[in-house]
Write a protein that holds these residues in place. Sequence first.
Motif, PDB file in Angstrom:
ATOM      1  N   ALA A  43       0.837  -1.201   0.000  1.00 29.18           N
ATOM      2  CA  ALA A  43       0.000   0.000   0.000  1.00 29.18           C
ATOM      3  C   ALA A  43       0.874   1.254   0.000  1.00 29.18           C
ATOM      4  CB  ALA A  43      -0.919  -0.008   1.211  1.00 29.18           C
ATOM      5  N   ARG A  44       1.979   1.195   0.721  1.00 29.43           N
ATOM      6  CA  ARG A  44       2.927   2.318   0.737  1.00 29.43           C
ATOM      7  C   ARG A  44       3.419   2.625  -0.673  1.00 29.43           C
ATOM      8  NH1 ARG A  44       8.236   2.653   0.154  1.00 29.43           N
ATOM      9  NH2 ARG A  44       8.392   0.378   0.011  1.00 29.43           N
ATOM     10  N   GLN A  45       3.807   1.592  -1.410  1.00 28.56           N
ATOM     11  CA  GLN A  45       4.311   1.805  -2.766  1.00 28.56           C
ATOM     12  C   GLN A  45       3.237   2.380  -3.685  1.00 28.56           C
ATOM     13  OE1 GLN A  45       6.841  -1.567  -4.289  1.00 28.56           O
ATOM     14  NE2 GLN A  45       6.357  -2.458  -2.285  1.00 28.56           N
ATOM     15  N   GLU A  46       2.002   1.914  -3.534  1.00 28.73           N
ATOM     16  CA  GLU A  46       0.920   2.419  -4.371  1.00 28.73           C
ATOM     17  C   GLU A  46       0.562   3.853  -4.003  1.00 28.73           C
ATOM     18  OE1 GLU A  46      -1.418  -1.516  -5.824  1.00 28.73           O
ATOM     19  OE2 GLU A  46      -1.838  -0.931  -3.765  1.00 28.73           O
ATOM     20  N   TYR A  47       0.603   4.162  -2.711  1.00 29.46           N
ATOM     21  CA  TYR A  47       0.379   5.544  -2.280  1.00 29.46           C
ATOM     22  C   TYR A  47       1.480   6.454  -2.813  1.00 29.46           C
ATOM     23  CZ  TYR A  47      -3.431   4.801   1.135  1.00 29.46           C
ATOM     24  OH  TYR A  47      -4.631   4.549   1.743  1.00 29.46           O
ATOM     25  N   PHE A  80       3.825   0.665   6.443  1.00 30.04           N
ATOM     26  CA  PHE A  80       3.682   1.965   5.791  1.00 30.04           C
ATOM     27  C   PHE A  80       4.878   2.872   6.035  1.00 30.04           C
ATOM     28  CE2 PHE A  80      -0.768   0.857   5.309  1.00 30.04           C
ATOM     29  CZ  PHE A  80      -1.188   1.600   4.209  1.00 30.04           C
ATOM     30  N   GLN A  81       5.372   2.899   7.260  1.00 31.08           N
ATOM     31  CA  GLN A  81       6.402   3.864   7.626  1.00 31.08           C
ATOM     32  C   GLN A  81       7.816   3.317   7.544  1.00 31.08           C
ATOM     33  OE1 GLN A  81       3.913   6.617  10.846  1.00 31.08           O
ATOM     34  NE2 GLN A  81       5.745   5.553  11.504  1.00 31.08           N
ATOM     35  N   GLY A  82       7.973   1.980   7.679  1.00 38.97           N
ATOM     36  CA  GLY A  82       9.295   1.424   7.870  1.00 38.97           C
ATOM     37  C   GLY A  82       9.701   1.561   9.329  1.00 38.97           C
ATOM     38  N   SER A 102      12.077   9.354   3.472  1.00 43.64           N
ATOM     39  CA  SER A 102      11.624   9.856   2.173  1.00 43.64           C
ATOM     40  C   SER A 102      10.848   8.828   1.364  1.00 43.64           C
ATOM     41  CB  SER A 102      12.826  10.349   1.363  1.00 43.64           C
ATOM     42  OG  SER A 102      13.735   9.284   1.131  1.00 43.64           O
ATOM     43  N   THR A 103      10.914   7.553   1.747  1.00 41.14           N
ATOM     44  CA  THR A 103      10.130   6.532   1.042  1.00 41.14           C
ATOM     45  C   THR A 103       8.986   6.012   1.910  1.00 41.14           C
ATOM     46  OG1 THR A 103      11.640   4.769   1.763  1.00 41.14           O
ATOM     47  CG2 THR A 103      12.096   5.814  -0.364  1.00 41.14           C
TER      48      THR A 103
END
Length: 662
Positions: free
Chosen positions: A220-224, A270-272, A277-278
Amino acid sequence: MKKIFKITGIVIGALIVLILLAGFIGYSRMSYKASNNYSKLGEKAEKLKVDGHEFRDLNKNGKLDVYEDSRAAIEDRVNDLVSQMSLEEKAGSMFITMIGMTPEGEPMDKPFMTSNPLDIMMTFMMPSSSEMLINRKMNSFNILHAHQANILARYNNNIQLIGEKSRLGIPVTIASDPRHGSEHNPGAALSTPTFSQWPTSLGLAATRDTVLVREFGNIARQEYLATGIRLALHPMADLATEPRWGRSNGTFGEDAQLSAMMTKAYVLGFQGDSLGSTSVACMTKHFSGGGPQADGEDAHFPYGKDQVYPGDNFDYHLIPFEKGAFPAKTAQIMPYYGIPIDQTDENVAFAFNKTIITTMLREKYGFDGVICTDWNIINATKMGDARAWGVEGLSPLERTKKVIDAGCDQFGGESSPELIVELVNSGQLTEARIDQSVKRIMRDKFRLGLFDNPFIDESIANDIAGKESFRKLGKMAQAKGTVLLKNDNLLPLKKGTKIYAEGMNEKELLNAYGELVDTPMEADVIVKRTNTPFEPRDEYFLESFFKQGRLYYSDEEKAEILSLISQKPSVVIVNLERAAVLTEIAAESTALMAEFGLSDEVATDLLFGVKKPEGKLPMELPSSWKAVLDQKEDLPYDSKDPLYSFGYGLTYPTQTISMTTE
């Protein structure tokens, strides 16, 4: 008669002309205002080259300021920026609200031809984009549209360019409610088919798989990121201890330890391990737990303003934050609308409650991230009164002060920075107190890398969002989170089984393994998909989107289901948004499944054993409506003689699967 027709025609024609004229005047006025607003912007930020490095000259002064220098410590950058901000710019930063976009990914400033109710609502019920961005100096917004990924990405770049042209070049933070399920509720979740499709949080909890949940967060993080969304207005760490609550499907269920595990994995995905920055920042909600709603009524509405603790179980609802959100270092926190009745020194809603926000969240737990209120608690809007529960008698100015005094930093669903300016100019608040909140908000923008580069590559957005490998894992999660509640030696079905199906949008998919027939009489097996029962309501704008009230099927609904499934061996698949009363259906069906966002494709695979249901219930299912009414809102698994207990779930023995698994 002809004369009457003629007069009527003239009157109708005149009305049409007047309507067109009014529309033209309104359009012209909005166009003029937008053009005038955009004329106030400065130029794009030029590039500065210093010591072989390139930087953005965000304030256009021709030199490298500390806040523009990506090599400088974040705290130094924050302090430098805030020292240059005007009071109006600081006040604008303390608001985040909905913002519209056109189907082409442009800011929404004037009417356009559309049949989409959301577009109409955003055009006529919200301030224009240029008004909020330029005049009110706001730089955080949540988007509601579900366009293709490249359109969302284009919108990000368009709105970031506006931010860049502002006096200090402060970038925009784009936020969103959950987008990876099938539910579409503008007040809670947004179905976005361009993204991979996953089960709801209840379904993720049913998998009991924290590795899978963290991987969901990572996908979801990558798609966001591909579409410019940098702030997730989720997860919900609330506990569904009250089965009637209309937002149960956004939670990880009623067990605090399970919710804590899932919340932690979700935020880390989501956050790591740290915000960078990613990352996509998470605004975990709703502190200190929004689940124990009196009679299960939701706090979006006046009749649901009270949260009650008849089981004296307030502390239980803190566990998902203590053991989940905080260890995962959630960037932000949102309190809910409700009033925690008799739990603090005053019965006011969480965001107005200094004991909850400062004494508990800030001091006890040491949380120094952004605390943002839930939406629309200050001002009445065209969609209804403010949800200012417990402080209804205060003015918007007084409410604003009380929220800031309580310890919150940002106002959700509001766009009234002039109130903060007035409070400071009148001496009711110090600018130093405002600086505390603005620094927290800007700190996250710096940590996310937005000041260094908020723009994204539109050309690759469609390649990332909804990538096939992402969708495949989402389907696996849908299956893994499905709970098999009953199976009298019927499932998995044998290849070639004749099936009569109801409630499936793509029932022809059953032909891949079986044979779809037109009547129950022709069938070997009946498959019925159905939903959690609820009480339709429409007094308030959002009510139609929230499934609330009864958990039992009406006599008519029940008769329709039972008359069908009694004709042949039957499989009933129930989408559980809340803990439905399934007693009669369970007794009559041959097999029963509970799902939490299951496509017809994955349902077909489950029916024929291509995939296995492996889920365990994240909440108990009551045996009767009386048991629901007798339980206490704040206690988990306390309904008498539940039909299925928390953690219950069957699966298929490996040796009986009828087809090769993927």
